[in-house]
Design a protein around this motif. Structure first.
Motif, PDB file in Angstrom:
ATOM      1  N   VAL A   5       6.588  80.876  51.661  1.00  0.00           N
ATOM      2  CA  VAL A   5       5.388  80.846  52.512  1.00  0.00           C
ATOM      3  C   VAL A   5       5.437  79.615  53.414  1.00  0.00           C
ATOM      4  N   SER A   6       5.717  78.458  52.812  1.00  0.00           N
ATOM      5  CA  SER A   6       5.686  77.226  53.613  1.00  0.00           C
ATOM      6  C   SER A   6       6.762  77.253  54.705  1.00  0.00           C
ATOM      7  N   TRP A   7       7.871  77.971  54.450  1.00  0.00           N
ATOM      8  CA  TRP A   7       8.941  78.088  55.443  1.00  0.00           C
ATOM      9  C   TRP A   7       8.437  78.746  56.727  1.00  0.00           C
ATOM     10  N   ALA A  13      -0.157  73.479  59.142  1.00  0.00           N
ATOM     11  CA  ALA A  13      -0.767  74.449  58.221  1.00  0.00           C
ATOM     12  C   ALA A  13      -0.375  74.136  56.774  1.00  0.00           C
ATOM     13  N   ASN A  14       0.846  73.706  56.577  1.00  0.00           N
ATOM     14  CA  ASN A  14       1.286  73.377  55.216  1.00  0.00           C
ATOM     15  C   ASN A  14       0.515  72.198  54.635  1.00  0.00           C
ATOM     16  N   GLY A  15       0.080  71.309  55.523  1.00  0.00           N
ATOM     17  CA  GLY A  15      -0.615  70.111  55.021  1.00  0.00           C
ATOM     18  C   GLY A  15      -2.124  70.285  54.964  1.00  0.00           C
TER      19      GLY A  15
END
Ligand SMILES: Cc1ncc(COP(=O)(O)O)c(C=O)c1O
Length: 424
Positions: A5-7, A13-15
């Motif tokens: 997902v984080s890829w 957005a990841n943070g």
């Protein structure tokens, strides 16, 4: 988050973090729904059964919908609303930006976000007091450098001019909030004047060096709610020259207890307004036409508004005075508070580390919730990471009777816990 997902997501957005306050509030709601005796001192929201919005507003909203006002409003807001808000701000706070300097948004948040986007480049310094509401999320959203200015019980948890001075060279945007969420404290004239002087002196230096100036974002969403004998102060009232560098944020969310109606606004020196109008337009973050049209009518009737504010202050005071009375009687157990000056919050210290034999605010929060049915938010949710026993109590969703019942439960739970401590 799972790597696959984080890829796919951006670093931003990841943070992204969820609001810690809303997570606590959701778990409290679930306990109440399952029938547990819990008093929700958690959310900065209002229970409509305790705090209703002015009936003139709701009637005018219905009238507007029935009258067919259902198409797009202009991106900056309805002209009659911008006029009414500009007059109101000029008379009440001495902030005269004219109607072209008022830009409305769906609550204070879109205009807050817009005011950061207007000035911050990635890597610029965003300074804010600690504890304070939600600034760290905006630091992340803007790729800014976080400059927390920590308050203390002695400063009523407000950031001081001396502490701001020590970081002033790193600051591009300074956000101040008064009355302050989560502490319920307000800047005095002198405190605010000293801060404005620090900003102005730095901006004089930057005029010469060519560096971009420090911008003051003044969030006054609780400005109409003040305790007896306390005046809300706006920066231009103590330092007229700061006008060119000041963005003011306000909303009906708190002042009219209409958090769900989504109407906020920014007051900005008019030459800087066009990019904000464009941004609000691109985000589609304007308030619905009916709420704009209704608020325009209400803000033109200042006598009616003032009557509403006065009555609201009384209802807040009814709740605060019981809380102060009951918490004050628990001082021997390690309970303490900072005198509330404005807004709907009370900074309360539950210094129960010794009585409960624990080390963290989270353990105290869980004990208060499970043993006393008292749901509060630790100052960690507002950026104050130390385990010092300080919590926010909000009175927006509780009646006087709810407070009495909660304080009775707390008193009994503290007596039992102390008896156990002595037995141990
Ligand atoms: C200090 C402060 N500013 C802004 C907001 C956001 O208000 P709105 O709900 O109008 O977006 C809040 C909400 O709790 C707040 O406490």
């Amino acid at each position: 988050m799972d790597d696959s997902v984080s890829w796919r997501l951006s670093d931003m957005a990841n943070g992204m973090e969820r609001s810690r306050i809303l997570s606590i509030a959701a778990s409290v709601r679930a306990m109440i729904a399952s029938g547990e005796a819990v008093t929700p001192f958690t959310v900065g929201d209002f229970s409509p059964s305790q705090f209703e919005v002015p009936s003139h507003l709701t009637e005018a909203i219905v009238e507007s919908v029935l009258g067919g006002e259902t198409n797009y409003p202009p991106a900056a807001g309805l002209p009659e609303l911008r006029d009414a808000l500009s007059n109101w701000m000029s008379v009440r706070y001495g902030v005269d930006v004219g109607s072209e300097g008022i830009i409305v948004g769906s609550g204070a948040r879109p205009v807050l976000y817009a005011s950061f986007r207007l000035f911050l480049e990635p890597g610029d310094g965003l300074a804010h007091g600690v504890p304070a509401w939600n600034n760290h999320y905006y630091v992340h959203l803007n790729g800014a450098i976080d400059i927390p200015i920590q308050g203390t019980p002695e400063s009523r948890f407000l950031p001081t001019a001396a502490d701001i001075q020590s970081r002033i060279e790193d600051i591009r945007v300074l956000i101040l909030n008064s009355p302050l969420n989560p502490t319920g404290t307000c800047f005095t004239r002198n405190e605010l004047k000293d801060i404005c002087d620090v900003v102005m002196a730095e901006n004089e230096r930057r005029k010469i060096s060519g560096r971009k100036p420090v911008i003051l974002v003044y969030d006054q969403v609780y400005s109409t709610m003040t305790a007896d004998g306390i005046d809300h102060v706006h920066p231009v009232q103590v330092c007229p020259d700061i006008f060119d560098y000041t963005i003011t944020l306000d909303a009906i969310s708190k002042s009219l207890t209409g958090t769900g109606l989504r109407l906020g606004w920014m007051a900005i020196p008019p030459p800087m307004a066009p990019p904000v109008v464009a941004l609000i337009g691109h985000m589609g973050a304007w308030p619905a036409r009916p709420i704009q049209s209704a608020a325009a009518k209400l803000y033109s009737n200042t006598a009616l508004l003032e009557e509403y504010f006065e009555d609201l202050d009384k209802r807040i005071e009814d709740r605060m005075s019981i809380l102060k009375n009951r918490l004050g009687a628990m001082r021997n157990f390690g309970v303490n508070y900072v005198e509330p000056e404005g807004g709907i919050y009370l900074s309360t210290q539950f210094d129960l580390f010794k009585i409960l034999g624990c080390n963290t605010n989270e353990e105290i929060r869980t004990w208060l919730l499970e043993e006393a049915g008292v749901a509060v938010v630790p100052f960690q949710a507002f950026g104050l990471e130390a385990d010092t026993g300080w919590f926010r109590i909000s009175i927006g969703a509780v009646s006087v009777e709810d407070i009495v019942a909660a304080m009775d439960r707390l008193d009994s739970a503290l007596k039992i816990a102390t008896a156990h401590e002595h037995d141990a």
